[in-house]
Structures are given as C-alpha cells and as structure tokens.
Design a protein around this motif. Structure first.
Motif, short mmCIF file in Angstrom:
data_model
loop_
_atom_site.label_atom_id
_atom_site.label_comp_id
_atom_site.label_asym_id
_atom_site.label_seq_id
_atom_site.Cartn_x
_atom_site.Cartn_y
_atom_site.Cartn_z
N ILE A 142 0.84 -1.20 0.00
CA ILE A 142 0.00 0.00 0.00
C ILE A 142 0.87 1.25 0.00
O ILE A 142 0.61 2.21 -0.74
CB ILE A 142 -0.95 -0.01 1.21
CG1 ILE A 142 -1.96 -1.15 1.06
CG2 ILE A 142 -1.65 1.34 1.37
CD1 ILE A 142 -2.75 -1.45 2.32
N GLU A 143 1.92 1.24 0.80
CA GLU A 143 2.83 2.40 0.86
C GLU A 143 3.49 2.66 -0.49
O GLU A 143 3.60 3.81 -0.92
CB GLU A 143 3.89 2.17 1.94
CG GLU A 143 3.33 2.15 3.35
CD GLU A 143 4.34 1.65 4.37
OE1 GLU A 143 5.51 1.37 4.01
OE2 GLU A 143 3.95 1.50 5.54
N ILE A 144 3.94 1.61 -1.15
CA ILE A 144 4.59 1.76 -2.46
C ILE A 144 3.59 2.29 -3.48
O ILE A 144 3.90 3.21 -4.25
CB ILE A 144 5.18 0.42 -2.94
CG1 ILE A 144 6.33 -0.02 -2.03
CG2 ILE A 144 5.65 0.53 -4.38
CD1 ILE A 144 6.80 -1.44 -2.27
N ALA A 145 2.36 1.74 -3.47
CA ALA A 145 1.35 2.13 -4.46
C ALA A 145 0.89 3.57 -4.30
O ALA A 145 0.53 4.22 -5.29
CB ALA A 145 0.16 1.19 -4.38
N THR A 146 0.91 4.08 -3.09
CA THR A 146 0.37 5.42 -2.85
C THR A 146 1.42 6.51 -2.73
O THR A 146 1.08 7.67 -2.59
CB THR A 146 -0.49 5.43 -1.56
OG1 THR A 146 0.31 5.00 -0.45
CG2 THR A 146 -1.69 4.52 -1.72
N GLY A 147 2.68 6.15 -2.80
CA GLY A 147 3.71 7.17 -2.66
C GLY A 147 4.82 6.97 -3.67
O GLY A 147 4.95 5.93 -4.30
N GLY A 148 5.58 8.01 -3.87
CA GLY A 148 6.74 7.90 -4.74
C GLY A 148 6.47 8.26 -6.18
O GLY A 148 5.34 8.38 -6.64
N ALA A 149 7.55 8.41 -6.89
CA ALA A 149 7.48 8.79 -8.30
C ALA A 149 7.20 7.57 -9.17
O ALA A 149 7.63 6.46 -8.86
CB ALA A 149 8.80 9.44 -8.71
N LEU A 150 6.48 7.80 -10.24
CA LEU A 150 6.18 6.73 -11.19
C LEU A 150 7.22 6.71 -12.29
O LEU A 150 7.66 7.75 -12.75
CB LEU A 150 4.79 6.94 -11.81
CG LEU A 150 3.62 6.97 -10.83
CD1 LEU A 150 2.33 7.27 -11.58
CD2 LEU A 150 3.51 5.64 -10.09
N PRO A 151 7.60 5.51 -12.73
CA PRO A 151 8.56 5.43 -13.83
C PRO A 151 7.93 5.91 -15.14
O PRO A 151 6.71 5.86 -15.31
CB PRO A 151 8.92 3.95 -13.89
CG PRO A 151 7.84 3.23 -13.19
CD PRO A 151 7.22 4.19 -12.23
N ASP A 152 8.76 6.35 -16.04
CA ASP A 152 8.31 6.76 -17.38
C ASP A 152 7.73 5.53 -18.08
O ASP A 152 8.40 4.51 -18.19
CB ASP A 152 9.51 7.32 -18.15
CG ASP A 152 9.16 7.77 -19.54
OD1 ASP A 152 8.23 7.22 -20.16
OD2 ASP A 152 9.83 8.70 -20.02
N PRO A 153 6.49 5.62 -18.59
CA PRO A 153 5.87 4.46 -19.25
C PRO A 153 6.70 3.90 -20.42
O PRO A 153 6.80 2.69 -20.58
CB PRO A 153 4.53 4.98 -19.73
CG PRO A 153 4.23 6.13 -18.84
CD PRO A 153 5.56 6.73 -18.51
N GLN A 154 7.29 4.78 -21.21
CA GLN A 154 8.08 4.30 -22.36
C GLN A 154 9.33 3.57 -21.89
O GLN A 154 9.72 2.56 -22.47
CB GLN A 154 8.46 5.45 -23.29
CG GLN A 154 9.12 4.98 -24.57
CD GLN A 154 8.21 4.10 -25.42
OE1 GLN A 154 7.05 4.44 -25.65
NE2 GLN A 154 8.72 2.97 -25.87
N VAL A 155 9.94 4.05 -20.83
CA VAL A 155 11.13 3.39 -20.28
C VAL A 155 10.75 2.00 -19.77
O VAL A 155 11.49 1.03 -19.98
CB VAL A 155 11.77 4.25 -19.16
CG1 VAL A 155 12.87 3.49 -18.45
CG2 VAL A 155 12.30 5.55 -19.74
#
Length: 108
Positions: free
Chosen positions: A58-71
């Motif tokens: 839950i913590e990972i899913a709700t926080g932090g930056a998302l990776p670039d979809p193309q990357v």
C-alpha cells in the motif's frame, strides 16, 4: 498503478501492465506462484516496486514517483523475458565450451 494479486501472483498480467507502461506493485510471497511478479520486476530493474507485506504494498502504491511508461515498455521489450533466444543460446554455447574443455583436461 496496477496491483499484482496476492497470494497468487498474476504472472502474465504483470508483464501486460509493464508493456502498457503501468507500474505494478507486487507482494512477494513464499511459494513460486507468489514470486513471479517479483521476479519480473527484478528482471526489469524495478525492485523498489516489490513489497515484503501488504502494508508495504500500500505504501509503495500510494507514494513515490512513477517510472516513465516508455522506459518501462522498453525495459520489458529489451529484457530476457521477451528475448530469451539470445540468452539461452549463449548459455548453451558456454555450457558446451566448458564441457569440451573439461573433456580435454580429462584426456590429457
């Protein structure tokens, strides 16, 4: 963000999500079926998306930056998951060379 099902991981679902560039959070379980998502994410270079328990998931899913979809897409398409032939061929070739070298040492 996609959530890998637990206790039985999604397998292909994780790869489909990565192909769409969608970050996937997985909770690593004890049995092989609950570790496939973690194996996929590790292979793609996203170990930070693997949780040890549901609370961390839950913590990972709700926080932090998302990776670039193309990357993320490129990581999957360029990985051994989508291109196993090259790596398995190299592994067989290496095993063959080692076997031949061992046989020559025994014969000498």
């Amino acid at each position: 963000v996609a959530l890998d099902p637990t206790p039985q991981g999604g397998g292909m679902t994780v790869m489909d999500a990565c192909l769409m560039g969608t970050p996937t959070v997985t909770t690593m379980g004890k049995l092989i079926g609950a570790r496939i998502g973690a194996s996929t994410l590790t292979t793609l270079g996203y170990p930070e998306w693997i949780a040890a328990d549901q609370q961390r998931s839950i913590e990972i899913a709700t926080g932090g930056a998302l990776p670039d979809p193309q990357v993320m897409r490129d990581a999957l398409l360029g990985s051994v998951i989508c291109n196993p032939g090259t790596s398995i061929d190299e592994a067989y070739r290496l095993a063959w060379h080692r076997w031949c070298a061992d046989r020559q040492e025994v014969a000498a």
